[in-house]
Design a protein around this motif. Structure first.
Motif, PDB file in Angstrom:
ATOM      1  N   ARG A 149       0.814  -1.028  -0.098  1.00 30.83           N
ATOM      2  CA  ARG A 149       0.038   0.035   0.136  1.00 30.83           C
ATOM      3  C   ARG A 149       0.823   1.098   0.047  1.00 30.83           C
ATOM      4  O   ARG A 149       0.471   2.144  -0.684  1.00 30.83           O
ATOM      5  CB  ARG A 149      -0.872   0.032   1.159  1.00 30.83           C
ATOM      6  N   LYS A 163      -5.117   3.741  -5.498  1.00 30.33           N
ATOM      7  CA  LYS A 163      -5.327   4.325  -4.195  1.00 30.33           C
ATOM      8  C   LYS A 163      -6.487   4.024  -3.660  1.00 30.33           C
ATOM      9  O   LYS A 163      -6.774   3.334  -2.494  1.00 30.33           O
ATOM     10  CB  LYS A 163      -5.013   5.852  -4.077  1.00 30.33           C
ATOM     11  N   ASN A 173      -6.542   1.024  -0.551  1.00 29.67           N
ATOM     12  CA  ASN A 173      -7.052   1.750   0.597  1.00 29.67           C
ATOM     13  C   ASN A 173      -8.084   0.766   1.419  1.00 29.67           C
ATOM     14  O   ASN A 173      -8.255   0.260   2.551  1.00 29.67           O
ATOM     15  CB  ASN A 173      -7.432   2.925   0.789  1.00 29.67           C
TER      16      ASN A 173
END
Length: 391
Positions: free
Chosen positions: A338, A355, A359
């Motif tokens: 990540r 992203k 997430n």
């Protein structure tokens, strides 16, 4: 870690921590080390090496995720709504999804797994499940292979047998089961894209398994009576609306004397839905593992018996009943990934939707670890059952 199978040396009845299993793991590690050493000196066949195949899978998944459309991303994020619901509360299902909630759940599952299986393929969970903790000395992938071999032993697979795999995912488990036991696997999944991936994966390895598109909430199953020698499934039952009805169908399609293996998500006796901490952990973990229902060991055993099966074994397949060491390994890997992805997005080197995806994917790993350590729930509960033989 290499995406190869362990040698097909069957030892029925051996313990999961036996020397022979660990020798297989050690041999596989040595084979991978040799491949890597030869590659450094230009002597390895990189096209066929285990490491080459693993990177091929990684980059294939990465490219797929890179090309996602905004609608695919939106549908994936919206699909999480079903994991805040539970089959046991039909009124809430109807209130959120409408009277056709079962069909809506199916649509959400296709959107969810259409992205999730590629996110999982970026790491050692490309088979889309965290296995029981079988060996302290083995990696996540190696524990998967070791557990899959115990399935073959528990249900007595032998060359030429026909076995049904419910929720076959990317077809990796089916491939290993076929290579290890010599059985022919018929995989079933709701998602045509996953079926296509499973077919391609098995065909690439010249494994003659077959795969069928079918929602197991839409019964009957498309198979004749007593057409399978055995059955197994890994972490799919929480997606089933009526588990007893499904078990009756499985009872119908397996032969007398056939054994079945279940590995699944269950809540454990220590879980108290009235405890705010327990309830919050459950709320966070269900979306992470993709669970709609929350069965208990007792409810699964009861449904099996109601369907006509005899329960032979019912236990937690992990060492000391804990998956936390493996969950922590997977969580740590994806948390590191990540950070890398967020950095690449910030530099505008990969699309912004990476992203959003990473997430969501990494949101509640620590809650999963805590829930496992508190022994409130597990995804490594194993049940072996048998259809009675004819007199």
């Amino acid at each position: 870690m290499a995406s190869q199978t362990l040698p097909a040396t069957r030892h029925p009845g051996r313990s999961s921590e036996s020397n022979s299993s660990l020798d297989d793991v050690a041999n596989e590690k040595q084979r991978f080390t040799t491949d890597f050493s030869r590659a450094r000196h230009g002597k390895a066949d990189l096209k066929n090496s285990a490491s080459s195949k693993r990177w091929k899978t990684f980059w294939s998944a990465f490219r797929y995720l890179q090309g996602l459309t905004p609608k695919q991303v939106d549908d994936f994020m919206a699909s999480y709504v079903i994991y805040n619901l539970d089959w046991s509360d039909e009124k809430q299902m109807i209130a959120v999804l409408g009277n056709d909630y079962q069909e809506k759940v199916g649509d959400c599952l296709k959107a969810y797994y259409g992205v999730l299986n590629h996110l999982c393929a970026l790491g050692d969970v490309e088979k889309m499940y965290i296995p029981p903790w079988i060996s302290r000395k083995a990696t996540v992938l190696e524990n998967q292979l070791l557990y899959e071999e115990t399935i073959a032993q528990d249900i007595g697979l032998k060359p030429g047998d026909k076995v049904l795999d419910l929720g076959c995912g990317r077809g990796r488990v089916a491939a290993h089961m076929a290579q290890y036991s010599g059985a022919h696997v018929t995989g079933l999944n709701i998602d045509p894209n996953q079926i296509a991936q499973a077919q391609a994966f098995n065909q690439d390895r010249k494994i003659p398994n077959t795969f069928v598109v079918q929602d197991f909430n839409s019964l009957p199953l498309p198979f004749q009576d007593e057409s399978f020698d055995a059955f197994y499934q890994i972490q799919a039952l929480s997606l089933c609306k009526d588990i007893t009805a499904l078990f009756r169908e499985i009872f119908r399609v397996v032969k007398p004397g056939a054994k079945i293996s279940l590995l699944d998500w269950v809540s454990l006796p220590a879980y108290d839905p009235q405890n705010p901490e327990h309830a919050e952990l459950m709320r966070r973990v269900k979306p992470l593992i993709g669970a709609v229902g929350t069965p208990t060991p007792e409810s699964l055993e009861r449904s099996l018996r109601d369907a006509g099966f005899e329960v032979l074994k019912s236990d937690n397949a992990s060492i000391d009943g804990l998956q936390a060491p493996l969950i922590d390994t997977v969580d740590g890997y994806f948390r590191a990934m990540r950070q890398l992805i967020l950095g690449l997005v910030k530099l505008h080197l990969i699309p912004h939707h990476f992203k959003t995806l990473i997430n969501r994917f990494c949101l509640d790993g620590l809650a999963f670890i805590k829930m496992d350590n508190m022994r409130l729930a597990t995804t490594s509960y194993r049940i072996i059952a048998q259809k009675p033989a004819k007199n």
